[in-house]
Structures are given as C-alpha cells and as structure tokens.
Motif scaffolding. Structure first.
Motif, short mmCIF file in Angstrom:
data_model
loop_
_atom_site.label_atom_id
_atom_site.label_comp_id
_atom_site.label_asym_id
_atom_site.label_seq_id
_atom_site.Cartn_x
_atom_site.Cartn_y
_atom_site.Cartn_z
N THR A 290 1.34 36.54 -26.84
CA THR A 290 1.78 37.93 -26.86
C THR A 290 1.38 38.61 -28.15
N MET B 12 -0.85 41.75 -27.68
CA MET B 12 -0.43 43.08 -28.07
C MET B 12 -1.25 43.60 -29.25
N THR C 86 5.17 44.03 -30.03
CA THR C 86 4.57 42.78 -30.51
C THR C 86 5.50 42.04 -31.45
#
Length: 515
Positions: free
Chosen positions: A147, A151, A312
C-alpha cells in the motif's frame, strides 16, 4: 508442504518477492488514474476510451485470474508467478510505446494476462509457505508495504504527467519486474500442490471472459446510444446469459476454475461479497476523485497525487497492526467497522463542491480522505487473512485467485456502470442548465455532445467568447453534480460491504477450513 517462520531468511525473501511483484501491478493501477487527463489529451481519447483503457486490463485480469491461481497450485506457484511477471513486463513496455488509444487498450490486455498469472502468486506463496499463526501478520506486512508503494503511485504519476512523461508509468514496471524475477529465481523455493491432478477449465475461462466483455461493452455504449438500442441491451443480455451458463458449467465440471463448494463456507462467501461491494465503491471513488481534482478543481496532476498521502500514512501505520489483531481476536469486528468507515469517508467526499484548488484541500477533501484511509487500514489485512484462512493450504492459489478476481470484477463493473452513469448524470445536468443560455439549437447540441468526455469536455469553437465562460462554468457545475452522485453511490457500496460482514461472519474465529 512445510511452512517457515516469517522472520526466517526464507520467510523474508518470500515477503520481499511477493511485495515487489504486487507493487508493480498496484503502482500501475493507482498511477494510471492520475495520468488519465494527460493520456486523454495526448492520445485524443474520449471518455469511453478512458474507461476501456482501464477495463481492457481488468477484463483480462478478472477472466483469467482464477485459472492463474489454479495453474500455480498445479504447476508450481513460483514458476507461474515468474511467467506472469515476464508477460506483465512485456505488456508494460508495449503500453509505454502505444501511439493511439486503440493500441494502448490492446497492450493493456497483454498486461492483464500477465497480471492474471502474477497477482494470485504473491498471496498464494505467503499463505502456503508462512506458518499459520503468523500468516495474518505476514499478510499485514504485505498489505502495508504494498500500500505504501501503491499509494506512492499517484504522486509518481502526477509528477511524470506534469512533466509530460506519463508513458514512464508503464516503463517503470520493467526494472521492478526484472528485480523481482531475479530474487525469485535465486532466493525462493518452488511451491505446489503435489496432490493436484486437476485439468484446466478452459470453457469456464472463455465463458467468464466473453460474458464480462459483453456486459462491459453494453454499459460503455449506453450513454451514447441509450438502453433501448439493440447493441446495448443485446450486449448486456448476452453477457448475463453467458455468466449464468458459466455458473452451470462450473457446477458440473470435474475441475472448475471456480469451485462452487468453496462458497459453502460462510466466511469465504461473506468476505468475497464484502470485497466486491467495497472495492467497487473504492474503485469508482478514487477514479472520479482524480478526474475531479485535475479537470475541475484546478489541481496539477502532482498535487492530485499528493492528496492521497494521508491515506498512505494511515495504511503504513495501521494495516500491519490490524493484521496482528485479527490473528488474535478474529476478523469480524474489523470487517464490519472498516468498510463502514470507508463508506463514511466516501460520503464526506461526495459533498465537496467547487473549491479554490489546493489551498483549500485541508478543509475540503482532507477530512474525507482521513476517514476513508482509516476504514481501509482496518479492513485490508483482516479481509485478506479471513479469505485465505477459510481454505486449506492446497487451495490457497484458488482462494487467492477468486478473491482477486472478485476485486477486479468489482473494478470492471464500477468503471463500466459508474462511467455510464456519470456521463448520463453530467449530460442531464448540462441539458437542464443550457436552456438558460442564448445559443442556437446546433450550438446547444454541440455543447451537450462534449459531455461524453466528462471533465475534459471542451467548449465547441462555434461558441462566442461571451458565452464561453458560461459554458465552462456549466461544465464544471454539471461534472461536480455527477461526481457527488457517483461518490454517494460508492459510499453506499462501502456500507453494504460492512453489512456483508455482519451477516456472514458469525464468530470471532473463522469457520472450519475447506479442504
């Protein structure tokens, strides 16, 4: 097969290689949303072309990812994983060289084939190789780090797009993929289901691929032709019939790509329904947020990418912790609260109207991003752990493939259905407001015809300078109206995802695993 500890040398290399390959695919997806305005201008693409650029990849991914997971279980997870990475690299390089929207759509299909072989391999390797009592933590680590880089995709995409280098969103996959291939070759042992004697379900793969393609085509043609056109309702009807046939074929197949028996487990069924609703809402929300910020709110593409940073940071700090808590206490509470929080964030974002640009970000978009990020942070790792924990290790590739296919199918329908609805909402808003402008019928028709390009709608040259500003204002207000409606519908899907967890996940601990 024997499993290893997460902190062992072999365990760490499994996580590293899974993260590298997954990051390559996920960066591509998030960065592409941000560069769409540049891509649309450079390739002279229509709004429908944009959705096909997204859906060509998702269609191939959704239709073949189940067979990709099954191939990994049968032929070797590492081997199929590496083949998928190589095809994905090839597709990425050709996408970067595409000179037209049609070619880009074609090359995105190649990417989708590679992704179908590659994406199930990451979670399948983790689930079949890491000790069961550390699996949630391992998936949480995978979730938080992928992630982080995922992101980072919008920031990277925005910077490259503003510099006129949007094609490097595809080229960057080449070195990442090569590094992943090297480490897989040197550091990761092969893993397969030695007891698997199943064949491959080619009829199932063909039925679901064609069925989804027909459905998506029908929805994408709806804004310009209307539902009453045979091309539209014929495509949608044919798609639905093919998907019904797919289910019948799978129920009778001796080696189905979608083993229907897996859905006898309430946890497995519920988490996949949750996945579908949540990721359909999230996919539509993220896409229209990016288009709104760049094309209407006056953000540069880099500034648009930077707006995802709070999301994020939350994923980095919370996802791994949430995975560990889900190991200890069970995933149910996380999977009820998380999607509802995400839905609340999307709902908050739906009420943002015309702003003065980035200067007002903290009081307009930021609160919604914060709540959305919290919701997804508490959801991702427990959701993945619940899906993988509901089946035995030898079905890990199939389970991963099904859950990933559910995510991608959700993306296909989100892009197709919400894309069509957005054009309809936008067109309706413009038709309502244009009545007050002193334009002749031909000029009005030309103004309305531009709504198919959504936020990139351009004022026709036939409009004089006096009315030009009024048309621009009308386009902006019309798009924001459509954006708000799409975001509220996306929020509803998030709440529906939480409801699925409430209904189907009855206990703190998962049901007995499906063998």
């Amino acid at each position: 097969m024997a499993t290893v500890a997460l902190r062992s040398t072999e365990g760490r290399w499994i996580i590293v290689t899974a993260i590298l390959a997954s990051a390559m695919a996920f960066i591509d997806a998030t960065a592409l949303n941000v560069v769409l305005p540049s891509l649309q201008r450079n390739l002279k693409a229509s709004g429908a072309d944009l959705f096909w650029v997204l859906n060509a990849y998702l269609l191939m991914l959704a239709s073949l990812i189940l067979i990709g997971g099954s191939l990994g279980d049968k032929l070797g997870r590492k081997k199929v994983f590496m083949i998928g990475i190589f095809i994905f690299i090839l597709g990425s390089a050709t996408c970067g060289l595409a000179s037209s929207a049609t070619l880009l759509i074609t090359f995105r299909m190649i990417q989708g084939i590679g992704g179908a072989l590659m994406i199930p391999g990451s979670l399948s390797l983790i689930s079949s190789s890491i000790n069961e009592n550390e699996r949630g933590k391992a998936i949480g680590t995978w979730s938080s780090i992928t992630t982080l880089v995922t992101m980072g995709g919008p920031v990277l995409g925005g910077a490259l797009a503003d510099a006129g280098l949007w094609r490097y969103i595809f080229f960057i996959n080449v070195p990442i993929g090569m590094i992943a291939l090297f480490f897989l070759w040197r550091k990761v042992a092969e893993s397969r289901d030695k007891d698997s004697q199943k064949g491959l379900d080619f009829p199932g793969a063909i039925l679901i691929a064609v069925g989804l393609a027909m459905l998506t085509f029908g929805f994408l043609r709806m804004p310009s032709l209307g539902f009453s056109d045979p091309e539209v309702y014929g495509s949608i009807t044919a798609g639905l019939l093919l998907l019904i046939v797919f289910i019948v074929v799978e129920s009778k197949s001796s080696h189905p790509m979608l083993p229907l028996s897996l859905f006898a487990n309430l946890t497995f069924s519920g988490t996949n329904l949750l996945t579908f609703f949540l990721y359909a809402g999230l996919g539509a929300g993220m896409l229209f947020l990016s288009l709104n910020m760049v094309q209407v709110q006056g953000y540069s593409q880099l500034q648009s990418g930077l707006t995802f940073l709070p999301f994020t940071v939350l994923m980095i700090t919370i996802a791994r912790f949430a995975g560990s808590l889900a190991d200890k206490y069970g995933p149910r509470l996380f999977l009820i609260v998380g999607p509802c929080l995400a839905g609340t964030g999307l709902l908050m974002l739906s009420f943002v109207k015309q702003t003065q640009g980035p200067a007002e970000y903290w009081t307009t978009f930021f609160p919604g991003f914060l709540v959305l990020g919290l919701g997804m942070s508490f959801t991702v790792a427990p959701l993945t752990a619940a899906v993988m924990g509901a089946v035995s290790d030898h079905l890990s590739g199939t389970a991963s493939g099904i859950n990933n296919a559910t995510t991608r199918i959700a993306g296909v329908f989100a892009n197709a259905v919400f894309g069509s609805l957005a054009v309809l909402f936008f067109s309706a808003a413009v038709q309502k407001e244009i009545k007050t402008l002193p334009l002749d019928p031909q000029q009005k028709q030309a103004v309305i015809a531009q709504t198919i390009n959504l936020g990139n709608a351009m004022v026709p040259e036939s409009i004089d300078i006096i009315n030009k500003k009024a048309v621009v204002k009308m386009y902006h207000e019309g798009f924001i109206d459509a954006y708000g409606k799409i975001m509220r519908m996306s929020a509803g899907l998030g709440f529906l995802g939480g409801l699925m967890a409430l209904i189907f996940i009855k206990s703190r601990s998962p049901q007995k695993k499906i063998a």
